[in-house]
Write a protein that holds these residues in place. Structure first.
Motif, mmCIF file in Angstrom:
data_model
loop_
_atom_site.group_PDB
_atom_site.id
_atom_site.type_symbol
_atom_site.label_atom_id
_atom_site.label_comp_id
_atom_site.label_asym_id
_atom_site.label_seq_id
_atom_site.Cartn_x
_atom_site.Cartn_y
_atom_site.Cartn_z
ATOM 1 N N PRO A 41 -23.672 17.301 25.486
ATOM 2 C CA PRO A 41 -24.977 17.871 25.822
ATOM 3 C C PRO A 41 -24.858 18.922 26.925
ATOM 4 O O PRO A 41 -24.209 18.686 27.951
ATOM 5 C CB PRO A 41 -25.772 16.658 26.305
ATOM 6 N N GLY A 42 -25.431 20.087 26.667
ATOM 7 C CA GLY A 42 -25.431 21.152 27.656
ATOM 8 C C GLY A 42 -24.137 21.917 27.777
ATOM 9 O O GLY A 42 -23.994 22.778 28.645
ATOM 10 N N LYS A 43 -23.184 21.610 26.906
ATOM 11 C CA LYS A 43 -21.888 22.271 26.973
ATOM 12 C C LYS A 43 -21.589 22.986 25.660
ATOM 13 O O LYS A 43 -22.177 22.703 24.625
ATOM 14 C CB LYS A 43 -20.783 21.267 27.281
ATOM 15 N N GLN A 44 -20.642 23.921 25.736
ATOM 16 C CA GLN A 44 -20.233 24.635 24.538
ATOM 17 C C GLN A 44 -19.331 23.758 23.679
ATOM 18 O O GLN A 44 -18.661 22.852 24.179
ATOM 19 C CB GLN A 44 -19.493 25.915 24.928
ATOM 20 N N ARG A 45 -19.326 24.061 22.402
ATOM 21 C CA ARG A 45 -18.420 23.369 21.502
ATOM 22 C C ARG A 45 -16.986 23.768 21.843
ATOM 23 O O ARG A 45 -16.698 24.940 22.055
ATOM 24 C CB ARG A 45 -18.742 23.724 20.050
ATOM 25 N N GLU A 46 -16.094 22.780 21.875
ATOM 26 C CA GLU A 46 -14.716 23.051 22.239
ATOM 27 C C GLU A 46 -13.751 22.432 21.225
ATOM 28 O O GLU A 46 -14.048 21.393 20.632
ATOM 29 C CB GLU A 46 -14.395 22.488 23.638
ATOM 30 N N LEU A 47 -12.614 23.103 21.069
ATOM 31 C CA LEU A 47 -11.581 22.585 20.181
ATOM 32 C C LEU A 47 -10.881 21.401 20.848
ATOM 33 O O LEU A 47 -10.451 21.492 21.993
ATOM 34 C CB LEU A 47 -10.567 23.680 19.859
ATOM 35 N N VAL A 48 -10.781 20.321 20.100
ATOM 36 C CA VAL A 48 -10.099 19.126 20.593
ATOM 37 C C VAL A 48 -8.675 19.068 20.055
ATOM 38 O O VAL A 48 -7.725 18.853 20.800
ATOM 39 C CB VAL A 48 -10.870 17.864 20.171
ATOM 40 N N ALA A 49 -8.547 19.248 18.743
ATOM 41 C CA ALA A 49 -7.228 19.158 18.104
ATOM 42 C C ALA A 49 -7.279 19.901 16.786
ATOM 43 O O ALA A 49 -8.337 19.986 16.155
ATOM 44 C CB ALA A 49 -6.831 17.708 17.869
ATOM 45 N N SER A 50 -6.139 20.421 16.387
ATOM 46 C CA SER A 50 -6.054 21.106 15.104
ATOM 47 C C SER A 50 -4.733 20.782 14.428
ATOM 48 O O SER A 50 -3.753 20.407 15.095
ATOM 49 C CB SER A 50 -6.206 22.620 15.278
ATOM 50 N N ILE A 51 -4.734 20.937 13.101
ATOM 51 C CA ILE A 51 -3.533 20.699 12.319
ATOM 52 C C ILE A 51 -3.486 21.730 11.213
ATOM 53 O O ILE A 51 -4.469 21.943 10.500
ATOM 54 C CB ILE A 51 -3.506 19.244 11.776
ATOM 55 N N THR A 52 -2.363 22.389 11.093
ATOM 56 C CA THR A 52 -2.244 23.436 10.090
ATOM 57 C C THR A 52 -1.952 22.829 8.719
ATOM 58 O O THR A 52 -1.742 21.619 8.583
ATOM 59 C CB THR A 52 -1.117 24.411 10.448
ATOM 60 N N SER A 53 -1.909 23.705 7.719
ATOM 61 C CA SER A 53 -1.580 23.249 6.374
ATOM 62 C C SER A 53 -0.145 22.708 6.310
ATOM 63 O O SER A 53 0.183 21.944 5.407
ATOM 64 C CB SER A 53 -1.750 24.397 5.379
ATOM 65 N N HIS A 54 0.674 23.101 7.264
ATOM 66 C CA HIS A 54 2.054 22.602 7.344
ATOM 67 C C HIS A 54 2.186 21.443 8.332
ATOM 68 O O HIS A 54 3.293 21.057 8.689
ATOM 69 C CB HIS A 54 2.997 23.742 7.744
ATOM 70 N N SER A 55 1.038 20.938 8.790
ATOM 71 C CA SER A 55 0.967 19.770 9.688
ATOM 72 C C SER A 55 1.478 20.024 11.091
ATOM 73 O O SER A 55 1.868 19.087 11.789
ATOM 74 C CB SER A 55 1.684 18.554 9.072
ATOM 75 N N SER A 56 1.470 21.274 11.512
ATOM 76 C CA SER A 56 1.707 21.559 12.928
ATOM 77 C C SER A 56 0.423 21.260 13.684
ATOM 78 O O SER A 56 -0.667 21.608 13.226
ATOM 79 C CB SER A 56 2.087 23.029 13.123
ATOM 80 N N THR A 57 0.566 20.631 14.833
ATOM 81 C CA THR A 57 -0.613 20.183 15.571
ATOM 82 C C THR A 57 -0.740 20.880 16.921
ATOM 83 O O THR A 57 0.233 21.358 17.493
ATOM 84 C CB THR A 57 -0.567 18.671 15.794
ATOM 85 N N ASN A 58 -1.972 20.887 17.395
ATOM 86 C CA ASN A 58 -2.274 21.475 18.700
ATOM 87 C C ASN A 58 -3.393 20.657 19.318
ATOM 88 O O ASN A 58 -4.309 20.204 18.610
ATOM 89 C CB ASN A 58 -2.711 22.931 18.539
ATOM 90 N N TYR A 59 -3.331 20.461 20.647
ATOM 91 C CA TYR A 59 -4.328 19.635 21.329
ATOM 92 C C TYR A 59 -4.847 20.326 22.578
ATOM 93 O O TYR A 59 -4.110 21.050 23.267
ATOM 94 C CB TYR A 59 -3.713 18.293 21.743
ATOM 95 N N ALA A 60 -6.098 20.056 22.890
ATOM 96 C CA ALA A 60 -6.630 20.462 24.179
ATOM 97 C C ALA A 60 -5.918 19.661 25.266
ATOM 98 O O ALA A 60 -5.564 18.500 25.063
ATOM 99 C CB ALA A 60 -8.128 20.207 24.237
ATOM 100 N N ASP A 61 -5.725 20.279 26.417
ATOM 101 C CA ASP A 61 -5.014 19.603 27.503
ATOM 102 C C ASP A 61 -5.691 18.287 27.884
ATOM 103 O O ASP A 61 -5.020 17.316 28.252
ATOM 104 C CB ASP A 61 -4.939 20.519 28.731
ATOM 105 N N SER A 62 -7.010 18.256 27.785
ATOM 106 C CA SER A 62 -7.767 17.085 28.233
ATOM 107 C C SER A 62 -7.540 15.851 27.356
ATOM 108 O O SER A 62 -7.876 14.741 27.762
ATOM 109 C CB SER A 62 -9.263 17.405 28.274
ATOM 110 N N VAL A 63 -6.986 16.044 26.157
ATOM 111 C CA VAL A 63 -6.817 14.904 25.251
ATOM 112 C C VAL A 63 -5.360 14.641 24.897
ATOM 113 O O VAL A 63 -5.058 13.675 24.189
ATOM 114 C CB VAL A 63 -7.630 15.088 23.951
#
Length: 117
Positions: A41-63
């Motif tokens: 609430p009251g905050k912008q939408r942020e990326l938490v984690a992502s995974i590519t079609s080749h299953s490479s992953t990326n995470y926000a530092d906070s998680v």
């Protein structure tokens, strides 16, 4: 028609865990990059984690170290395992599908995660 349906959210105590799921239909799931975003609430939408079609992953530092994203192409589903939850993780969690060839993005309706202290 593209549909992303999230599930698995809920109310959990601090330190608890949940497994979020996002089932996709109407897309060739295996070619899509998938992501989990959240909006408090009251905050912008942020990326938490992502995974590519080749299953490479990326995470926000906070998680990092607490959340794990994975995908099952046979089930057209992406998951987000969320552990060691904190009150600041409280947000609506959205699934995103990104076609890397057309740049189209699709969103789910969101699932609420509430962490009590």
């Amino acid at each position: 028609q593209v549909q992303l349906v999230e599930s698995g959210g809920g109310l959990v105590q601090s330190g608890g865990s949940l497994r979020l799921s996002c089932a996709a239909s109407g897309v060739i799931f295996s070619i899509y990059h998938m992501g989990w975003y959240r909006q408090a609430p009251g905050k912008q939408r942020e990326l938490v984690a992502s995974i590519t079609s080749h299953s490479s992953t990326n995470y926000a530092d906070s998680v990092k170290g607490r959340f794990t994203i994975s995908r099952d192409n046979a089930k057209n589903t992406v998951y987000l395992q969320v552990n060691s939850l904190k009150p600041e993780d409280t947000a609506v969690y959205y699934c995103n599908a990104h076609n890397p060839y057309t740049t189209h993005h699709y969103w789910g309706q969101g699932t609420q995660v509430t962490v009590s202290s």
